[in-house]
Design an enzyme around this catalytic site. Structure first.
Site, PDB file in Angstrom:
ATOM      1  N   GLU A 101     -33.500  24.835  14.365  1.00  0.00           N
ATOM      2  CA  GLU A 101     -34.744  25.601  14.191  1.00  0.00           C
ATOM      3  C   GLU A 101     -34.388  27.048  13.864  1.00  0.00           C
ATOM      4  O   GLU A 101     -33.635  27.688  14.602  1.00  0.00           O
ATOM      5  CB  GLU A 101     -35.624  25.605  15.446  1.00  0.00           C
ATOM      6  CG  GLU A 101     -36.434  24.356  15.668  1.00  0.00           C
ATOM      7  CD  GLU A 101     -37.499  24.541  16.751  1.00  0.00           C
ATOM      8  OE1 GLU A 101     -37.928  25.693  16.992  1.00  0.00           O
ATOM      9  OE2 GLU A 101     -37.888  23.529  17.352  1.00  0.00           O
ATOM     10  N   GLU A 153     -34.953  22.536  23.110  1.00  0.00           N
ATOM     11  CA  GLU A 153     -35.079  23.791  23.851  1.00  0.00           C
ATOM     12  C   GLU A 153     -35.184  23.681  25.373  1.00  0.00           C
ATOM     13  O   GLU A 153     -36.195  24.078  25.965  1.00  0.00           O
ATOM     14  CB  GLU A 153     -36.266  24.593  23.289  1.00  0.00           C
ATOM     15  CG  GLU A 153     -36.060  24.980  21.841  1.00  0.00           C
ATOM     16  CD  GLU A 153     -37.046  26.017  21.317  1.00  0.00           C
ATOM     17  OE1 GLU A 153     -38.004  26.354  22.035  1.00  0.00           O
ATOM     18  OE2 GLU A 153     -36.834  26.494  20.194  1.00  0.00           O
TER      19      GLU A 153
END
Ligand SMILES: *[C@@H]1O[C@H](CO)[C@@H](O)[C@H](O)[C@H]1NC(C)=O
Length: 429
Positions: free
Chosen positions: A358, A248
């Site tokens: 995710e 991320e």
């Protein structure tokens, strides 16, 4: 998910009973015990969840303090999730098949599906402050979970997040710490021994080290390359291990970030890891829906292997289904099908693939059981361009965590949450 920066503070004086090992001990809306039994300390994983983990500062309680601009500050989840409802029947009511505007050359099933085995990333904030002491080894329970997910659920993929600081014991640019790496490697070997087809090594640092961006005023690309070169040397002989360059990235200059990613890919290939897949993450927390519009797709498309090819260079995307896409709420408001269909069209046109490493939702929430299952249907329908999905998260997370996919162990039997039974595993069969 967007774990938020936190600080620890001494308790102002609580008369609550002490929480047991690995139990919840804090987070917005939490009204239970905020101190842990002897030998454990309460550590915030994000604004919504603190957990008792092994450690000596057993009288501390956590106070969560927002320090980042996450879009979720007013949306505390106050209702503890009820977990471990036995879900012995497969979902039959939520399988609305996704459709795509262009007919994909899809087999109808992705190749990889599984669960994140979190823990070594605990203590990581979105500013890349991963504390070595915050890391939690999922240990034999994490390995037991993986064995269960393979044997009982037919899953074949696990993602093993870890903080950069943990691997080098806080020594930026240094060598892998022998003890810490051995701990992480034991989990990696557990993944391989489970029979999984893929074990994802995820550096969970949000493109940062202690607040500063790699290659953009923080660590040099060479320091980051050093990490990946060492890891690639360790794992180059096992192509089941997939290297996820970074968890991320956010608020980065995507052009410069792509150069950092290229540098790491070059380091990995130069170390002799020529067959391992490498996952390339874009900006905006690796958002699947912003991947094209924020320039990540264009920038990361320039990243190549030593020979100029893009073989085994896979785009890494995340997507949650709650109201602000943060992965912090138990209920879901979208199935993301439009976003994944758009991304599929782009990938197909550009002859590339992506991996959803995710995603998740409230493990028993009916809106998430519907939406997550529909999202995964969309990936299956585009399995020519989507390698698979990995749910967030099991491992060292307590079953009370808002997005817990941690199975409940009773005797020698693990029981899954409905989201895993019906969607994460159910859509893979
Ligand atoms: C991003 O980095 C590139 C290369 O250094 C530079 O040319 C560009 O101006 C930067 N973009 C922004 C928005 O700062």
């Amino acid at each position: 998910m967007k774990a938020t920066f936190f600080t620890l503070a001494a308790a102002a004086g609580s008369a609550c009973a002490q929480q047991s090992a690995y139990g919840q001990c804090g987070g917005q809306g939490w009204t239970g015990a905020t101190t842990c039994v002897s030998g454990y300390t309460c550590v915030a994983q994000n604004s919504y969840y603190s957990q008792c983990i092994p450690g000596t500062a057993s009288t501390k309680a956590t106070t969560t303090v927002k320090a980042t601009s996450t879009p979720v500050s007013t949306k505390a989840t106050t209702t503890p999730v009820t977990t471990s409802t036995p879900a012995s029947t497969k979902a039959t009511t939520v399988a609305t098949k996704a459709t795509s505007s262009t007919a994909p050359a899809s087999s109808g099933k992705v190749s990889y599906a599984g669960v994140n085995i979190a823990g070594f990333d605990f203590g990581c904030g979105t500013d890349g402050t991963c504390t070595v002491s915050g890391a939690v080894n999922p240990g034999s329970n994490g390995i037991g979970q993986m064995d269960h997910f393979v044997k009982d659920d037919g899953l074949n993929t696990f993602r093993l997040p870890v903080g950069w600081q943990y691997l080098v014991n806080g020594n930026l640019g240094g060598t892998l710490d022998a003890t810490n790496f051995a701990n992480y490697d034991s989990l990696m070997q557990g993944c391989l021994n489970s029979g999984a087809a893929a074990c994802i090594l995820d550096i969970h640092n949000y493109a940062r080290w202690n607040g500063a961006i790699i290659g953009q005023g923080g660590p040099t690309n060479a320091q980051f390359d050093s990490l990946w070169s060492q890891l690639a040397t360790k794992y180059k002989n096992n192509p089941k291990i997939i290297f996820e360059i970074m968890n991320e990235p956010h608020d980065v200059n995507i052009t410069e970030w792509a150069a950092t990613v290229q540098s790491a890919v070059t380091a990995i290939r130069n170390a002799g890891a020529t067959a391992n897949k490498i996952l390339l993450p874009g900006n905006d927390y690796a958002s699947a829906s912003q991947f094209i519009s924020d320039g990540s797709a264009a920038a990361l498309s320039t990243v190549t292997n030593l020979d100029g090819s893009t073989t085994n260079l896979i785009f890494d995307v995340h997507k949650y289904l709650d109201s602000d896409s943060s992965g912090t709420h138990a209920s879901c408001t979208t199935n993301n099908v439009a976003a994944f269909d758009t991304l599929a069209t782009y990938l197909r046109a550009n002859k590339r693939q992506a991996f959803l490493t995710e995603t998740g939702g409230g493990p028993t929430d009916s809106s998430c059981l519907t939406d997550v299952c529909q999202e995964l249907d969309a990936l299956n329908a585009n399995s020519d361009v989507f390698l698979g999905w990995v749910g967030w998260a099991a491992g060292a997370f307590d079953t009370s965590y808002v997005l817990s996919e941690t199975p409940t162990l009773s005797g020698s039997t693990y029981t899954d949450v409905p989201l895993v039974t019906q969607c994460i595993a159910g859509k893979f069969h």
